[in-house]
Scaffold this motif. Structure first.
Motif, mmCIF file in Angstrom:
data_model
loop_
_atom_site.group_PDB
_atom_site.id
_atom_site.type_symbol
_atom_site.label_atom_id
_atom_site.label_comp_id
_atom_site.label_asym_id
_atom_site.label_seq_id
_atom_site.Cartn_x
_atom_site.Cartn_y
_atom_site.Cartn_z
ATOM 1 N N THR A 229 41.222 52.081 35.565
ATOM 2 C CA THR A 229 41.586 51.339 36.770
ATOM 3 C C THR A 229 40.394 50.568 37.326
ATOM 4 N N LYS A 230 39.217 51.184 37.326
ATOM 5 C CA LYS A 230 38.016 50.502 37.809
ATOM 6 C C LYS A 230 37.663 49.303 36.936
ATOM 7 N N VAL A 231 37.766 49.489 35.625
ATOM 8 C CA VAL A 231 37.480 48.383 34.704
ATOM 9 C C VAL A 231 38.470 47.242 34.939
ATOM 10 N N LEU A 232 39.750 47.577 35.078
ATOM 11 C CA LEU A 232 40.758 46.556 35.344
ATOM 12 C C LEU A 232 40.458 45.788 36.623
ATOM 13 N N ALA A 233 40.110 46.509 37.671
ATOM 14 C CA ALA A 233 39.815 45.866 38.951
ATOM 15 C C ALA A 233 38.603 44.947 38.839
ATOM 16 N N LEU A 234 37.593 45.397 38.124
ATOM 17 C CA LEU A 234 36.379 44.604 37.947
ATOM 18 C C LEU A 234 36.661 43.337 37.142
ATOM 19 N N VAL A 235 37.412 43.467 36.072
ATOM 20 C CA VAL A 235 37.762 42.302 35.251
ATOM 21 C C VAL A 235 38.621 41.326 36.057
ATOM 22 N N GLN A 236 39.559 41.854 36.814
ATOM 23 C CA GLN A 236 40.412 40.997 37.636
ATOM 24 C C GLN A 236 39.588 40.244 38.679
ATOM 25 N N LYS A 237 38.673 40.943 39.325
ATOM 26 C CA LYS A 237 37.815 40.307 40.324
ATOM 27 C C LYS A 237 36.932 39.232 39.680
ATOM 28 N N GLU A 238 36.416 39.530 38.504
ATOM 29 C CA GLU A 238 35.574 38.566 37.783
ATOM 30 C C GLU A 238 36.382 37.325 37.432
ATOM 31 N N ARG A 239 37.590 37.520 36.967
ATOM 32 C CA ARG A 239 38.440 36.381 36.597
ATOM 33 C C ARG A 239 38.810 35.536 37.815
ATOM 34 N N GLU A 240 39.073 36.187 38.936
ATOM 35 C CA GLU A 240 39.530 35.472 40.124
ATOM 36 C C GLU A 240 38.403 34.740 40.843
ATOM 37 N N LYS A 241 37.273 35.391 40.999
ATOM 38 C CA LYS A 241 36.200 34.837 41.831
ATOM 39 C C LYS A 241 34.904 34.590 41.085
#
Length: 76
Positions: A45-57
């Motif tokens: 879940t942490k990895v997913l959140a980090l990747v999502q944040k990286e992709r978005e911002k």
């Protein structure tokens, strides 16, 4: 309440139910991935959140690396 309003509320409730089911499916998928790769679901879940944040911002990985660098310097 008008019929139109009740119908709109019903549509929103159906959408919320669909989202809840999708969230439960995602939770089960995360557990499956964690089991396959011998890690905890929280880590996935942490990895997913980090990747999502990286992709978005952007900049999320760089920020995390800076924080880890600071933590390492405290330990050394």
């Amino acid at each position: 309440m008008s019929k139109e309003f009740r119908d709109a509320m019903q549509d929103l409730l159906v959408q919320k139910e669909k989202i809840a089911r999708m969230q439960e499916q995602l939770k089960e998928s995360v557990k499956g991935v964690a089991g396959r790769f011998d890690c905890k679901p929280a880590q996935v879940t942490k990895v997913l959140a980090l990747v999502q944040k990286e992709r978005e911002k952007g900049g999320a990985l760089e920020d995390l690396q800076a924080i880890l660098g600071q933590a390492e310097s405290v330990l050394l």
